[in-house]
Scaffold this motif. Structure first.
Motif, mmCIF file in Angstrom:
data_model
loop_
_atom_site.group_PDB
_atom_site.id
_atom_site.type_symbol
_atom_site.label_atom_id
_atom_site.label_comp_id
_atom_site.label_asym_id
_atom_site.label_seq_id
_atom_site.Cartn_x
_atom_site.Cartn_y
_atom_site.Cartn_z
ATOM 1 N N CYS A 156 0.836 -1.195 0.000
ATOM 2 C CA CYS A 156 0.000 0.000 0.000
ATOM 3 C C CYS A 156 0.875 1.251 0.000
ATOM 4 C CB CYS A 156 -0.925 0.007 1.215
ATOM 5 S SG CYS A 156 -1.988 1.460 1.307
ATOM 6 N N GLY A 157 1.917 1.236 0.811
ATOM 7 C CA GLY A 157 2.822 2.384 0.886
ATOM 8 C C GLY A 157 3.465 2.718 -0.449
ATOM 9 N N LYS A 158 3.750 1.678 -1.257
ATOM 10 C CA LYS A 158 4.359 1.903 -2.572
ATOM 11 C C LYS A 158 3.401 2.611 -3.522
ATOM 12 C CE LYS A 158 7.553 -1.987 -2.580
ATOM 13 N NZ LYS A 158 7.896 -3.269 -3.205
ATOM 14 N N HIS A 159 2.094 2.356 -3.353
ATOM 15 C CA HIS A 159 1.101 2.902 -4.286
ATOM 16 C C HIS A 159 0.367 4.117 -3.730
ATOM 17 C CE1 HIS A 159 1.663 -0.553 -6.902
ATOM 18 N NE2 HIS A 159 1.572 -1.328 -5.840
ATOM 19 N N ALA A 160 0.484 4.398 -2.446
ATOM 20 C CA ALA A 160 -0.314 5.447 -1.800
ATOM 21 C C ALA A 160 -0.135 6.815 -2.448
ATOM 22 C CB ALA A 160 0.024 5.521 -0.313
ATOM 23 N N GLU A 161 1.063 7.162 -2.824
ATOM 24 C CA GLU A 161 1.298 8.491 -3.391
ATOM 25 C C GLU A 161 0.570 8.696 -4.727
ATOM 26 O OE1 GLU A 161 5.272 9.281 -5.218
ATOM 27 O OE2 GLU A 161 5.766 7.347 -4.292
ATOM 28 N N TYR A 162 0.272 7.604 -5.430
ATOM 29 C CA TYR A 162 -0.422 7.705 -6.710
ATOM 30 C C TYR A 162 -1.943 7.665 -6.557
ATOM 31 C CZ TYR A 162 4.285 6.440 -8.089
ATOM 32 O OH TYR A 162 5.640 6.397 -8.222
ATOM 33 N N LEU A 163 -2.424 7.357 -5.331
ATOM 34 C CA LEU A 163 -3.857 7.168 -5.114
ATOM 35 C C LEU A 163 -4.506 8.295 -4.317
ATOM 36 C CD1 LEU A 163 -3.686 3.382 -4.215
ATOM 37 C CD2 LEU A 163 -4.323 4.391 -6.403
ATOM 38 N N ASP A 164 -3.809 9.383 -4.100
ATOM 39 C CA ASP A 164 -4.335 10.452 -3.248
ATOM 40 C C ASP A 164 -4.797 11.663 -4.057
ATOM 41 O OD1 ASP A 164 -1.907 11.407 -4.036
ATOM 42 O OD2 ASP A 164 -1.207 11.931 -2.034
ATOM 43 N N ARG A 165 -5.613 11.446 -5.061
ATOM 44 C CA ARG A 165 -6.054 12.565 -5.909
ATOM 45 C C ARG A 165 -6.983 13.515 -5.170
ATOM 46 N NH1 ARG A 165 -6.373 10.170 -11.969
ATOM 47 N NH2 ARG A 165 -4.243 9.429 -11.933
#
Length: 138
Positions: free
Chosen positions: A67-76
């Motif tokens: 989740c941490g790897k993808h979190a920055e791309y999922l915070d629109r």
């Protein structure tokens, strides 16, 4: 080279010294390649990369890492705050089924499968259900 003759039996010609050295070198190279290949196989088994999107992880830490790897791309719209849940422990299934049989004047209940399924953790940016204690924040 002339074969050695003993009566009517003759021994094969002896190989020159250079050929023995070449055979030793080839054997050492093959042994080194086998050692390197088995070492690479062991190292790849030790690495526990995340299994990927939509596939559960064996530990909560593994799911949180993914989740941490993808979190920055999922915070629109909202920041992605990682939560994880063990989907194999959420509901009862046939592995948790108990069999009740009569014994004497009473009954005995026993588990016919395993106590529970192996852990299988999934992650999401926020809890997607309101069930208490189901989603744990990473």
């Amino acid at each position: 080279l002339k074969p050695l003759t003993l009566g009517h039996w003759s021994a094969p010609p002896t190989l020159p010294h250079v050929t023995h050295a070449a055979m030793k070198f080839a054997a050492i190279c093959v042994a080194a390649l086998i050692a390197v290949a088995s070492g690479l196989k062991l190292d790849s088994a030790k690495v526990a990369d995340p299994k990927g999107a939509g596939q559960g992880e064996p530990t909560m830490a593994g799911a949180c890492e993914e989740c941490g790897k993808h979190a920055e791309y999922l915070d629109r719209n909202d920041p992605c705050v990682c939560f994880a849940t063990d989907i194999q422990g959420t509901f009862q299934d046939d592995s948790t089924k108990e069999l009740t049989t009569r014994k004497g004047y009473g009954s005995v209940s026993e588990n016919t499968g395993t106590k529970r399924l192996p852990e299988n953790w999934m992650w999401h940016c926020r809890p997607i259900s309101s069930t208490k204690d189901l989603w744990k924040q990473c």
